[in-house]
Design a protein around this motif. Structure first.
Motif, PDB file in Angstrom:
ATOM      1  N   GLY A 288       0.797  -1.223   0.000  1.00 52.46           N
ATOM      2  CA  GLY A 288       0.000   0.000   0.000  1.00 52.46           C
ATOM      3  C   GLY A 288       0.826   1.269   0.000  1.00 52.46           C
ATOM      4  O   GLY A 288       0.344   2.331  -0.409  1.00 52.46           O
ATOM      5  N   MET A 289       2.076   1.178   0.416  1.00 56.84           N
ATOM      6  CA  MET A 289       2.935   2.359   0.498  1.00 56.84           C
ATOM      7  C   MET A 289       3.623   2.688  -0.823  1.00 56.84           C
ATOM      8  O   MET A 289       4.145   3.800  -0.993  1.00 56.84           O
ATOM      9  CB  MET A 289       3.993   2.107   1.580  1.00 56.84           C
ATOM     10  N   GLN A 290       3.638   1.766  -1.782  1.00 56.79           N
ATOM     11  CA  GLN A 290       4.509   1.918  -2.950  1.00 56.79           C
ATOM     12  C   GLN A 290       4.122   2.997  -3.955  1.00 56.79           C
ATOM     13  O   GLN A 290       4.997   3.457  -4.701  1.00 56.79           O
ATOM     14  CB  GLN A 290       4.671   0.572  -3.663  1.00 56.79           C
ATOM     15  N   PRO A 291       2.862   3.440  -4.052  1.00 60.49           N
ATOM     16  CA  PRO A 291       2.612   4.599  -4.932  1.00 60.49           C
ATOM     17  C   PRO A 291       3.430   5.827  -4.566  1.00 60.49           C
ATOM     18  O   PRO A 291       3.511   6.776  -5.335  1.00 60.49           O
ATOM     19  CB  PRO A 291       1.114   4.851  -4.739  1.00 60.49           C
ATOM     20  N   GLU A 292       4.068   5.801  -3.386  1.00 61.85           N
ATOM     21  CA  GLU A 292       4.936   6.903  -2.957  1.00 61.85           C
ATOM     22  C   GLU A 292       6.007   7.221  -3.984  1.00 61.85           C
ATOM     23  O   GLU A 292       6.421   8.389  -4.117  1.00 61.85           O
ATOM     24  CB  GLU A 292       5.599   6.537  -1.624  1.00 61.85           C
ATOM     25  N   ILE A 293       6.481   6.206  -4.733  1.00 65.79           N
ATOM     26  CA  ILE A 293       7.578   6.460  -5.667  1.00 65.79           C
ATOM     27  C   ILE A 293       7.172   7.428  -6.777  1.00 65.79           C
ATOM     28  O   ILE A 293       8.033   8.069  -7.387  1.00 65.79           O
ATOM     29  CB  ILE A 293       8.114   5.146  -6.282  1.00 65.79           C
ATOM     30  N   GLY A 347      -3.643   3.772   7.145  1.00 66.12           N
ATOM     31  CA  GLY A 347      -3.190   3.623   5.768  1.00 66.12           C
ATOM     32  C   GLY A 347      -4.326   3.758   4.772  1.00 66.12           C
ATOM     33  O   GLY A 347      -4.188   4.419   3.732  1.00 66.12           O
ATOM     34  N   LEU A 348      -5.452   3.139   5.068  1.00 61.40           N
ATOM     35  CA  LEU A 348      -6.618   3.216   4.177  1.00 61.40           C
ATOM     36  C   LEU A 348      -7.117   4.656   4.067  1.00 61.40           C
ATOM     37  O   LEU A 348      -7.366   5.153   2.960  1.00 61.40           O
ATOM     38  CB  LEU A 348      -7.727   2.299   4.693  1.00 61.40           C
ATOM     39  N   ALA A 349      -7.250   5.330   5.207  1.00 65.38           N
ATOM     40  CA  ALA A 349      -7.727   6.714   5.180  1.00 65.38           C
ATOM     41  C   ALA A 349      -6.771   7.610   4.392  1.00 65.38           C
ATOM     42  O   ALA A 349      -7.203   8.476   3.614  1.00 65.38           O
ATOM     43  CB  ALA A 349      -7.876   7.228   6.610  1.00 65.38           C
ATOM     44  N   LEU A 420       7.332  -5.948  -5.071  1.00 68.10           N
ATOM     45  CA  LEU A 420       6.102  -6.344  -5.760  1.00 68.10           C
ATOM     46  C   LEU A 420       5.194  -5.143  -5.960  1.00 68.10           C
ATOM     47  O   LEU A 420       4.658  -4.909  -7.053  1.00 68.10           O
ATOM     48  CB  LEU A 420       5.401  -7.425  -4.934  1.00 68.10           C
ATOM     49  N   GLY A 421       5.028  -4.347  -4.898  1.00 68.82           N
ATOM     50  CA  GLY A 421       4.174  -3.169  -5.001  1.00 68.82           C
ATOM     51  C   GLY A 421       4.705  -2.145  -5.980  1.00 68.82           C
ATOM     52  O   GLY A 421       3.939  -1.527  -6.729  1.00 68.82           O
ATOM     53  N   ALA A 422       6.036  -1.954  -6.000  1.00 68.10           N
ATOM     54  CA  ALA A 422       6.634  -0.994  -6.935  1.00 68.10           C
ATOM     55  C   ALA A 422       6.418  -1.427  -8.377  1.00 68.10           C
ATOM     56  O   ALA A 422       6.117  -0.605  -9.255  1.00 68.10           O
ATOM     57  CB  ALA A 422       8.119  -0.833  -6.643  1.00 68.10           C
ATOM     58  N   ALA A 423       6.589  -2.729  -8.632  1.00 70.05           N
ATOM     59  CA  ALA A 423       6.366  -3.232  -9.994  1.00 70.05           C
ATOM     60  C   ALA A 423       4.901  -3.071 -10.405  1.00 70.05           C
ATOM     61  O   ALA A 423       4.600  -2.654 -11.528  1.00 70.05           O
ATOM     62  CB  ALA A 423       6.782  -4.697 -10.074  1.00 70.05           C
ATOM     63  N   LEU A 424       3.992  -3.389  -9.507  1.00 70.91           N
ATOM     64  CA  LEU A 424       2.568  -3.230  -9.810  1.00 70.91           C
ATOM     65  C   LEU A 424       2.200  -1.756  -9.983  1.00 70.91           C
ATOM     66  O   LEU A 424       1.376  -1.408 -10.834  1.00 70.91           O
ATOM     67  CB  LEU A 424       1.727  -3.860  -8.702  1.00 70.91           C
ATOM     68  N   PHE A 453      -4.564   0.908  -5.007  1.00 74.15           N
ATOM     69  CA  PHE A 453      -3.671   0.494  -3.924  1.00 74.15           C
ATOM     70  C   PHE A 453      -4.302   0.658  -2.546  1.00 74.15           C
ATOM     71  O   PHE A 453      -3.779   0.124  -1.562  1.00 74.15           O
ATOM     72  CB  PHE A 453      -2.346   1.244  -4.023  1.00 74.15           C
ATOM     73  N   ALA A 454      -5.431   1.360  -2.457  1.00 73.13           N
ATOM     74  CA  ALA A 454      -6.159   1.418  -1.186  1.00 73.13           C
ATOM     75  C   ALA A 454      -6.714   0.047  -0.798  1.00 73.13           C
ATOM     76  O   ALA A 454      -7.054  -0.179   0.374  1.00 73.13           O
ATOM     77  CB  ALA A 454      -7.294   2.433  -1.275  1.00 73.13           C
TER      78      ALA A 454
END
Length: 481
Positions: A288-293, A347-349, A420-424, A453-454
């Motif tokens: 859930g944190m990976q959209p940060e990039i 995280g969800l919020a 995995l999250g970064a690739a997705l 990603f939420a």
């Protein structure tokens, strides 16, 4: 045998100040130094990547910089326990620092994106060693009463990196000398290696089982398959890549279940076990944190922020992690266990807030800056408030004789999920149109990324509840006379 720290306080005297007295102070400095080097690099690169792709190209492979770095980190983390046993903490830490330095040299001199990506992979291997070794060495040099605070101190180190990293990267990017940001890390790498050799224990132990080579190959295969798929031009090719990754993952689970040489501790794949619930909670939080990039890119391209400002806003996620860890690190008992369940709600919020506000290109940024920043920080705060207690629960739930493997597997699971999250994230962003280089495509990518990603923290709420119940039952069983 693990070398015990003799200069430690009694359990009842385990306050924050205990980490900064005698041998504890030296060990805290070295462990935090390794994590700081890893973290500074993360935020320097996050801030400078828009400038890097403008200089040497490779926008289609934007997410690969993170994916390959974390893939290398997975390998380093998985090998950290074995390296710790064979070399001792001091030599292992120094080796990690030197490998990181080699990768940094490659990045600093990269003439094109493939060379930069190779450097990032080598950096990741060294950084993964340093990061995972920190968790393993905590158990060696601190008493159990200080574990959660030592983990909180590591999180505080990440927070400090969120202040320094974007500043270093942003200043160099704005002056058009992004390569100097990598060169600036090298003196600290040499200093860390010297300190580690002179201060950390050198006790060695032989590994008790073979290296899980098949599982490591499959782990890296999954990450690289998804990375390749994320850069493919058609949805069909990307879907085929996801299918291939799922097949590799099924193979990984099957081999791990029946293999003598295991990557994870016993019972870690049994759905009803405490370790399984904890690892799942870690994995979903990291995904859930990976959209940060992409946050710095969105802020620069959609909202006209400078590289420095965009880097600092993006760093609020890690700063939130630090704030959460420092808030809860001294909590104990049921209050501590409740943080494992509360974390995914934050995280969800946060992700839902970002999903609503980030694509609003017609809005005055001043009007959305505060709630957007709070949403970014909330994602990290949710992970941070639970992190010390998830890690200590893994320590406590490790089967007898597998404590080192359990410590290393925390970072292996964390980094695999991040990769995995970064690739997705790269796949979703490319499918949504970020590679078109238009404001419309970039806004669509921001919209799709954060809404999809939420789902990760939403699922994490379910896993965290299972982990909380299992931890409570384990505590009740332990407390029985």
């Amino acid at each position: 045998m693990l070398e015990k720290n003799q200069n430690v306080p009694a359990a009842g005297d385990a306050g924050w100040h205990s980490l900064f007295r005698g041998d504890n102070a030296i060990h805290s400095l070295v462990l935090c130094g390794g994590v700081a080097l890893h973290a500074l690099n993360v935020y320097i690169v996050t801030t400078t990547m828009p400038s890097i792709v403008r200089d040497i190209g490779g926008l289609d492979y934007y997410a690969w910089s993170t994916t390959l770095f974390v893939a290398g980190s997975i390998l380093g983390a998985a090998l950290s326990g074995r390296l710790l046993g064979r070399m001792g903490a001091g030599v292992a830490y120094a080796a990690g620092a030197l490998v990181f330095g080699v990768g940094t040299l490659l990045c600093a001199s990269a003439p094109d994106m493939p060379t930069l990506l190779a450097g990032r992979a080598v950096q990741g291997f060294g950084g993964g060693l340093l990061y995972a070794l920190a968790y393993g060495v905590i158990r060696m040099v601190f008493p159990a009463a200080l574990w959660s605070r030592a983990i909180g101190l590591i999180s505080a180190t990440w927070g400090a990196a969120t202040l320094v990293g974007p500043a270093v990267g942003g200043v160099f990017a704005e002056f058009g000398i992004w390569r100097a940001a990598f060169w600036s890390l090298l003196p600290f790498t040499v200093l860390l290696a010297a300190l580690a050799l002179s201060t950390l224990p050198r006790t060695r132990s032989e590994p008790r089982e073979p290296l899980p080579l098949k599982q490591l190959v499959l782990l890296l295969g999954i990450v690289l398959t998804l990375s390749v798929a994320s850069a493919r031009p058609t949805a069909g090719e990307q879907a085929a890549g996801v299918g291939a990754a799922l097949v590799l993952f099924a193979g990984l689970i099957a081999i791990e279940r029946r293999s003598i040489a295991k990557l994870l501790p016993r019972d870690a794949l049994r759905p009803s076990s405490l370790l399984a619930a904890l690892y799942a909670t870690i994995a979903l939080a990291m995904i859930g944190m990976q959209p940060e990039i992409f946050v710095p890119y969105f802020l620069q391209e959609l909202h006209g922020r400078s590289p420095l400002a965009a880097g600092y806003i993006a760093a609020l996620m890690a700063l939130g992690w630090t704030a959460g860890s420092m808030t809860s690190a001294h909590w104990q008992g049921s209050r501590a266990r409740k943080t494992i369940v509360a974390g995914p709600f934050f995280g969800l919020a946060g992700l839902l807030t970002i999903a609503v506000l980030m694509p609003l290109t017609t809005a005055d940024f001043a009007a959305i800056a505060l709630p957007l920043s709070l949403g970014i920080a909330a994602v990290g705060f949710g992970i941070g408030i639970a992190w010390p207690h998830i890690v200590t629960a893994v320590y406590a739930g490790a089967p007898a004789g597998e404590e080192e493997k359990a410590s290393a597997s925390i970072t292996t699971v964390q980094l695999f999920a991040a990769s995995l999250g970064a690739a997705l994230a790269g796949m979703v962003a490319n499918l949504a149109g970020i590679d078109e280089g238009t404001p419309e495509g970039t806004a669509a990518a921001a919209n799709w990324l954060f809404w999809l990603f939420a789902l990760a923290p939403a699922l994490g709420i379910i896993c965290a509840r299972g982990a909380g119940r299992s931890a409570a039952l384990a505590k009740e069983h332990t407390d029985r006379p």
